[in-house]
Write a protein that holds these residues in place. Sequence first.
Motif, PDB file in Angstrom:
ATOM      1  N   VAL A   1      18.201 -35.243-121.533  1.00  0.00           N
ATOM      2  CA  VAL A   1      17.863 -35.563-120.144  1.00  0.00           C
ATOM      3  C   VAL A   1      17.081 -36.870-120.087  1.00  0.00           C
ATOM      4  CG1 VAL A   1      16.500 -34.806-118.153  1.00  0.00           C
ATOM      5  CG2 VAL A   1      17.968 -33.176-119.364  1.00  0.00           C
TER       6      VAL A   1
ATOM      7  N   ARG B   1      17.826 -30.471-125.414  1.00  0.00           N
ATOM      8  CA  ARG B   1      18.125 -30.670-123.992  1.00  0.00           C
ATOM      9  C   ARG B   1      17.155 -31.653-123.327  1.00  0.00           C
ATOM     10  NH1 ARG B   1      19.535 -25.484-121.128  1.00  0.00           N
ATOM     11  NH2 ARG B   1      21.498 -25.934-122.128  1.00  0.00           N
TER      12      ARG B   1
ATOM     13  N   HIS C   1      14.487 -28.939-129.743  1.00  0.00           N
ATOM     14  CA  HIS C   1      14.774 -28.784-128.310  1.00  0.00           C
ATOM     15  C   HIS C   1      15.564 -30.011-127.828  1.00  0.00           C
ATOM     16  CE1 HIS C   1      11.907 -25.517-128.431  1.00  0.00           C
ATOM     17  NE2 HIS C   1      11.018 -26.336-128.981  1.00  0.00           N
TER      18      HIS C   1
END
Length: 133
Positions: free
Chosen positions: A110, A106, A104
């Motif tokens: 961030v 993303r 994952h």
Amino acid sequence: MTDRAAKGTGGAKGPDELRQQVERARGRLGDTVEELAAKADVKGRARARAADFRDKAGAMTVQLRSSAAQAGHTVQDKATQAGHAVEHRAPTPVRTAVQAGLRHPRPVLVAGAAAGAAVVAANVLRRRHNGGR
């Protein structure tokens, strides 16, 4: 008549030889005129130089793309090797976190952006506090 012709030196010995000398002189004159015309053809010379530059630029572009592709493959190989080395040597919690980040990406991006913004903000605040130094 010139001095040479009057003395009989360097002149033609007969009409055939005179014709041959005239033909050779015409040939040399024609070559000279062609050379001068080529030098005077500025547009043609500019076009030829532009074509040469385009050819050289094209060759350099191909070479640079090839070098960039090769460098990209090298970096990718090194990153893969480093990833495998870290994967096998890192403690289990770190390995688990890295594998989750790979699955994952993303949230990891961030979090990385937030951390980077926090570092920049801290530097700005520190500079303001220290009077811009």
